[in-house]
Design a protein around this motif. Structure first.
Motif, PDB file in Angstrom:
ATOM      1  N   GLY A 126       0.779  -1.221   0.000  1.00 16.45           N
ATOM      2  CA  GLY A 126       0.000   0.000   0.000  1.00 16.45           C
ATOM      3  C   GLY A 126       0.813   1.275   0.000  1.00 16.45           C
ATOM      4  O   GLY A 126       0.302   2.346   0.347  1.00 16.45           O
ATOM      5  N   LEU A 127       2.090   1.204  -0.373  1.00 20.17           N
ATOM      6  CA  LEU A 127       3.020   2.338  -0.346  1.00 20.17           C
ATOM      7  C   LEU A 127       3.224   2.878   1.072  1.00 20.17           C
ATOM      8  O   LEU A 127       3.751   3.971   1.255  1.00 20.17           O
ATOM      9  N   THR A 128       2.815   2.089   2.070  1.00 21.71           N
ATOM     10  CA  THR A 128       3.049   2.463   3.463  1.00 21.71           C
ATOM     11  C   THR A 128       3.750   1.363   4.251  1.00 21.71           C
ATOM     12  O   THR A 128       4.084   1.572   5.423  1.00 21.71           O
ATOM     13  N   ALA A 129       3.971   0.211   3.651  1.00 23.35           N
ATOM     14  CA  ALA A 129       4.565  -0.919   4.373  1.00 23.35           C
ATOM     15  C   ALA A 129       5.332  -1.802   3.402  1.00 23.35           C
ATOM     16  O   ALA A 129       5.225  -1.666   2.188  1.00 23.35           O
ATOM     17  N   GLY A 130       6.122  -2.723   3.971  1.00 25.72           N
ATOM     18  CA  GLY A 130       6.838  -3.708   3.177  1.00 25.72           C
ATOM     19  C   GLY A 130       8.300  -3.373   2.984  1.00 25.72           C
ATOM     20  O   GLY A 130       8.781  -2.301   3.355  1.00 25.72           O
TER      21      GLY A 130
END
Length: 514
Positions: A126-130
């Motif tokens: 989500g472009l917020t994690a990983g």
């Protein structure tokens, strides 16, 4: 010889001259210095290599800068830091990360010295994690004879904050694309260095799933990515039609974010700790921004006008994408959607016609019925629309992952649920790579499908055309011809023209932006 070919020839040194077997592992000389990796049963791997200067202090919310050279041999046997993000249920992410020094990549190389095609993987979340370490593609690299690179990039507010003050600092007057610019910096690192690892910088394919697929979609439309890759793979990444935020919207959101932190200046924002930034970023939309040199127009407009990269693309989605999200909203939250609530929830979420198109009697449960509508709207039909848009500027190969027996990745995270996830979001990744380092319990038929998928993906990376031994060709088409990826007992891999109708795409296309 083209300029790109001349550059590649200048940086490629035969692997035997560049890679030496040190006392504790193979050593490769990069532009910034020597790195020592390790040998595994699958080949060689080099982990945690910095591709840009750490974006800390005054470099927070700056375009990535080349990494500073180092002396001696740098160890490359451990993953680097995860970029700033919250805690989650994914293995290894039980605690939040507050580390901004995170612009690293990982390189997986089969044995041998010849110049191999390269796959660069952008993680989802989500472009917020990983992080790049979410997948371990060493077996994929060996089986396909390719070099695979996985990349960390800035996330959330750290990667996508746009404000008027940051616009003033940006070279093109538009801020908010730091995470996407990180990806391009990683691709420039690959172009300059991958030949020393046995890869061919002229044969680079970018790929990703979910937010990673959306990243690929965005990079295809970015003029500043020209020449950095020759093909792209979008897995479940066409949601929202790959749309980016407008500059005006992004700056408005940035102002609200700054106000939440009590800041009126960029200096104040840079003075906040990463923990404070992370705590404040919830509730905002983080993603790329249009209007500058990186992304002058929306990706869909770039594809339609022919200004996007005219490279081969493989694009697809999963049959039951929405079930994972519906489970998280209802059953996973301890409040399963009931038959009584179903009509009101559907009307509020999708409208009256959607309720008629997805009658509860046609689905095993209210949650699955809702998830079917959600997945069709967000993923399946968006992917088909993207197929049609992309078809005018280069070959597009289309698939739908349809193994409803696939082990639900959610069950590996200790959820203890008997919810039927089917072929849901993320489930195809475990057929290509080790996901979060977990060994997926595939049965005999699923292992056969995994081998076929690895062949399709590997063939595309090597040649730009996805093929698998003894299997039907992946269609090169517009929105109506798609290859279903299934186990043998479910009918095997087969092209179909029914996906558009199966996912009610006439309904969802009618509400899509024009």
């Amino acid at each position: 010889m083209t300029a790109l070919a001349a550059l590649a020839a200048a940086v490629i040194v035969p692997a035997p001259a560049q890679a030496a077997e040190g006392q504790r592992g193979p050593v490769v000389r990069t532009e910034a210095g020597l790195v020592r990796g390790e040998r595994t049963a699958e080949g060689r791997q080099f982990l945690g290599i910095p591709y840009a200067e750490a974006p800390v202090g005054a470099l927070r919310w700056k375009e990535p800068r080349p990494v500073r050279p180092w002396q001696g041999v740098r160890g490359a046997r451990d993953f680097g830091n995860k970029c700033v993000q919250g805690a989650s249920w994914d293995p290894g992410y039980e605690r939040p990360s507050h580390t901004e020094d995170c612009l690293d990549l990982n390189v997986y190389v089969p044995e041998g010295s010849r110049q191999r095609a390269v796959l660069v993987w952008f993680h989802g979340g989500g472009l917020t994690a990983g992080a790049g370490q979410d997948v371990v593609p060493d077996t994929f690299a060996r089986q396909t004879g390719t070099v695979v690179v996985t990349v960390n990039y800035r996330l959330g507010a750290m990667g996508f904050l746009a404000t008027a003050g940051l616009d003033d600092e940006a070279q093109d007057g538009v801020s908010g694309n730091f995470g996407m610019l990180d990806q391009q910096a990683a691709l420039r690192w690959v172009r300059a260095n991958i030949g020393r690892f046995g890869g061919d910088p002229r044969r680079v394919t970018i790929a990703g799933e979910s937010a990673g697929g959306r990243s690929v979609c965005t990079q295809l439309a970015s003029p500043t990515a020209t020449g950095l890759f020759r093909a792209g793979i979008i897995q479940s990444g066409a949601y929202d039609d790959c749309a980016a935020r407008t500059r005006e919207t992004a700056v408005e959101q940035g102002a609200a974010f700054a106000e939440k932190l009590g800041c009126a200046t960029v200096a104040c924002l840079r003075g906040k700790s990463s923990a404070e930034i992370l705590a404040a970023q919830g509730g905002f939309d983080w993603g790329p921004v249009t209007g500058g040199a990186f992304l002058p127009v929306q990706p869909a407009a770039a594809f339609a006008s022919g200004t996007a990269a005219g490279v081969p693309v493989m694009n697809g989605a999963n049959l039951d994408e929405g079930r994972l999200f519906a489970f998280g909203r209802f059953d996973g939250a301890g409040a399963p959607l009931t038959a009584d609530r179903y009509p009101a929830v559907m009307r509020a979420s999708f409208g009256e016609e959607a309720l008629a198109r997805y009658p509860l009697t046609a689905h095993p449960s209210p949650t699955i019925a809702f998830g079917t509508a959600l997945g069709d709207r967000m993923f399946a039909c968006s992917a088909l629309r993207l197929d049609g848009t992309l078809a005018g500027r280069g070959p597009v190969y289309t698939y739908e992952f349809a193994d409803r027996t696939s082990p639900p990745f959610a069950s590996l995270r200790g959820l203890g649920t008997d919810f039927d996830f089917g072929a849901t979001h993320v489930n195809e990744v475990q057929y290509l790579f080790k996901h979060f380092g977990l060994k997926t319990p595939l049965n005999t038929e699923q292992r056969a499908l995994a081998r076929q998928m690895v062949q399709y993906w590997g063939s595309f990376v090597r040649t730009g055309v996805p093929r698998a031994h003894g299997q039907p060709a992946m269609p090169e088409s517009g929105p109506e011809r798609v290859l279903l990826l299934r186990t043998a007992s479910a009918g095997g891999n087969a092209p179909t023209t029914s996906v558009y109708g199966d996912h009610q795409c006439d309904l969802w296309d009618a509400e899509a932006p024009r």
